[in-house]
Write an enzyme that holds these catalytic residues in place. Structure first.
Site, mmCIF file in Angstrom:
data_model
loop_
_atom_site.group_PDB
_atom_site.id
_atom_site.type_symbol
_atom_site.label_atom_id
_atom_site.label_comp_id
_atom_site.label_asym_id
_atom_site.label_seq_id
_atom_site.Cartn_x
_atom_site.Cartn_y
_atom_site.Cartn_z
ATOM 1 N N ARG A 123 0.835 -1.210 0.000
ATOM 2 C CA ARG A 123 0.000 0.000 0.000
ATOM 3 C C ARG A 123 0.865 1.252 0.000
ATOM 4 O O ARG A 123 0.557 2.243 -0.676
ATOM 5 C CB ARG A 123 -0.918 0.001 1.220
ATOM 6 N N ASP B 99 2.760 6.025 -2.962
ATOM 7 C CA ASP B 99 3.859 6.856 -3.432
ATOM 8 C C ASP B 99 3.789 7.040 -4.948
ATOM 9 O O ASP B 99 3.747 8.162 -5.452
ATOM 10 C CB ASP B 99 5.195 6.222 -3.044
ATOM 11 N N ASP C 23 8.910 8.488 -6.149
ATOM 12 C CA ASP C 23 10.010 9.361 -5.740
ATOM 13 C C ASP C 23 10.173 9.445 -4.228
ATOM 14 O O ASP C 23 10.891 10.303 -3.717
ATOM 15 C CB ASP C 23 9.803 10.773 -6.298
ATOM 16 N N SER D 106 8.200 10.519 -2.033
ATOM 17 C CA SER D 106 7.603 11.688 -1.384
ATOM 18 C C SER D 106 6.654 11.276 -0.261
ATOM 19 O O SER D 106 6.454 12.022 0.698
ATOM 20 C CB SER D 106 6.875 12.562 -2.411
#
Length: 327
Positions: A61, A66, A73, A75
């Site tokens: 998940r 992401d 990336d 983040s």
């Protein structure tokens, strides 16, 4: 193009990775920058999995959350009061502590070399393999992206139709086979009762349950998820009851039996292509092997969405902070 399996029906779908392919298999070994990076990752995942087998669903998940926002990336790993992980769609995300542990190990052995984005992709592959998925090749060389906000998260609700889900997948360069295959990760997943109460008690505002749900299964789910008022507990329920954290094709068999938990999973029976894929993957041993092969390709394709390479982005020292923010 290829079919979902070996049956007579054909589902047009990609059989290769997106082009151009910016990543490289065994990037750190070939570049001789961190020769045993993948070994270090695998070892930490194995240690964690022995203690907590839910790590497979958590990482699957986490990787989806992401890649489907700003690309793969990392983040989603950034911490902060307005980070991606604070978005409502990302409530209940887990697996961060394992990624942090792996990053700490790699920074000790190969400082400033292995990206958090690659760690997340590699760790997810290894955790899925421990649960019974194929050990597919993960192309590496990703770099880590900048900070994004919770408002940037546009992940759809699990109550959408299969057509809406397909449109979302296609916007990321994926296709109908990727959709039906990657949803198979629900064989290890869980959800909150709030996402299925409409199917149990007020489907499409009718005041009645979803007629497509098997009555016996609905009764079982109703016991797990009774009608609730605001502020009451919101229990977790297994998306594939009986799978016991194992990667399997049971998810597809349960869809065929009208025992899918989520509306989206059940809705796969409403599309010609998605129904054919469900039927193919639900076929005992042969179907499971087709599913495993398709899962390997689709995970690699998802892991290539919006990657940063070369001089783009950075290699974070700490996965929770950009280097400019890092303590």
């Amino acid at each position: 193009m290829a079919s979902a399996g070996s049956g007579p029906g054909k589902v047009d779908a990609a059989v290769t990775l997106p082009s151009p392919q910016k990543l490289q298999w065994h990037h750190y070994r070939i570049a001789n920058t961190c020769r045993y990076a993948e070994v270090y990752v695998r070892h930490q995942v194995e240690l964690h999995w022995e203690k907590d087998k839910t790590i497979t669903r958590k990482l699957l998940r986490l990787l989806y959350s992401d890649c489907f926002v700003s690309g793969c990336d990392a983040s989603i790993l950034l911490d902060g009061s307005d980070s991606e992980r604070k978005a409502l769609q990302n409530s209940g995300l887990g697996g961060f502590s394992l990624i942090d542990k792996i990053k700490t190990v790699l920074e000790q052995r190969c400082p400033g070399v292995v990206s958090c984005a690659d760690i997340l992709n590699l760790a997810t592959r290894d955790a899925a393999h421990l649960a019974g998925a194929p050990s597919y090749p993960v192309f590496t060389g990703r770099r880590d992206g900048p900070r994004t906000t919770a408002a940037s998260v546009d992940l759809p609700s699990p109550s959408i139709s299969w057509q809406q889900a397909l449109a979302h997948f296609q916007s990321k360069g994926l296709d109908v086979l990727d959709l039906a295959t990657l949803l198979g990760a629900h064989s290890t997943g869980m959800t909150r009762c709030r996402y299925i109460t409409d199917r149990l008690y007020n489907f499409n505002g009718t005041g009645k349950p979803d007629p497509d749900m098997d009555p016996d299964f609905r009764a079982k789910m109703s016991k797990l998820c009774p009608p609730r008022s605001k502020g009451q507990p919101d229990p977790l329920v297994d998306l594939t009851p009986g799978s016991y954290y194992n990667f399997s094709s049971l998810y597809y068999s349960q869809i065929q039996s009208r025992r899918a938990v989520l509306h989206l999973d059940n809705d796969l029976l409403r599309g010609n292509d998605t129904q054919q894929i469900v039927e193919e993957f639900a076929r005992s041993d042969e179907g499971f092997e087709d599913f495993r092969r398709s899962f390997a390709l689709s995970m690699s394709r998802m892991g290539s969405i919006g990657v940063l390479t070369g001089n783009q982005g950075e290699i974070r020292r700490n996965c929770r902070f950009t280097n400019a923010e890092s303590p």
